[in-house]
Design an enzyme around this catalytic site. Sequence first.
Site, PDB file in Angstrom:
ATOM      1  N   CYS A   1       0.884  -1.162   0.000  1.00  0.00           N
ATOM      2  CA  CYS A   1       0.000   0.000   0.000  1.00  0.00           C
ATOM      3  C   CYS A   1       0.922   1.211   0.000  1.00  0.00           C
ATOM      4  O   CYS A   1       1.895   1.240  -0.748  1.00  0.00           O
ATOM      5  CB  CYS A   1      -0.994  -0.029   1.155  1.00  0.00           C
ATOM      6  N   THR A   2       0.675   2.200   0.815  1.00  0.00           N
ATOM      7  CA  THR A   2       1.588   3.341   0.868  1.00  0.00           C
ATOM      8  C   THR A   2       2.741   3.069   1.837  1.00  0.00           C
ATOM      9  O   THR A   2       3.909   3.146   1.474  1.00  0.00           O
ATOM     10  CB  THR A   2       0.830   4.621   1.264  1.00  0.00           C
TER      11      THR A   2
END
Length: 253
Positions: A151-152
Amino acid sequence: MPPPDDHTDDGRLIELDGTTNTRDVGGYATRDGRIVRHGRLLRSAHLDALTGAGRARFAALPVATVVDFRGREEGAGAPDFTPARRLHVAIEPTIGTHLRRRREAGGIDAAIAAEVMRETYREYVTQRPDAFAAVFHSLLAAPDHATLIHCTAGKDRTGTAAALVLAALDVPRETIVADYLLSNDHWRPKPATTTEWPPEVRQTVLKVRPEYLAAAFDAIDSRWGSLDTFLSDALGVGPAERRELARTLTRGA
């Protein structure tokens, strides 16, 4: 690349210049004494800023599919890693929105931020089980290659996905939590020049805690009754699929 077969982070970290928190999820023991294979499930923070050296190191990994959990705007600048396939199964970020609503309703502190984090994890599994199903079906579709999930930061959405795979393989919960908590050691957020949140709120959000992951598993038990039913009914990973995952993702001790 194989690290030692234990539940520490010794040797598990994969250095990719331009990102952090890249780890092999192999080496953990299941309850029946098998070992999760190395080189099958990798997890990371986002890969958008890999340097030339980082991209070369990535290319040397046997990654067939990159599963990107970031929202539509977060993932807009994702690089091409052909021949690896990018599968974008967006789980939109909501933590900031929830925090602002709570602040407007009467204030924000570390306890409220922790409550927001727990609610966010509950929403992951109740609202987007299809995103996690994509990870399982990627693993089933490419038994001789790796799936990398990110994800981030590689800690919340990614941490939930990795925990679900390990749980499906019958890795003990305490081991799953130990792997999840390694993000506190290996994710390196950019230093904040300005932030709208007090330091204690920011730290509550930037760190992972066992209670956050527990909220996801509790939500599964509350809505589906058991992990087995969740996997089968919500993710399409029934007994036959789990047997195949155990065959290809684990080995004898």
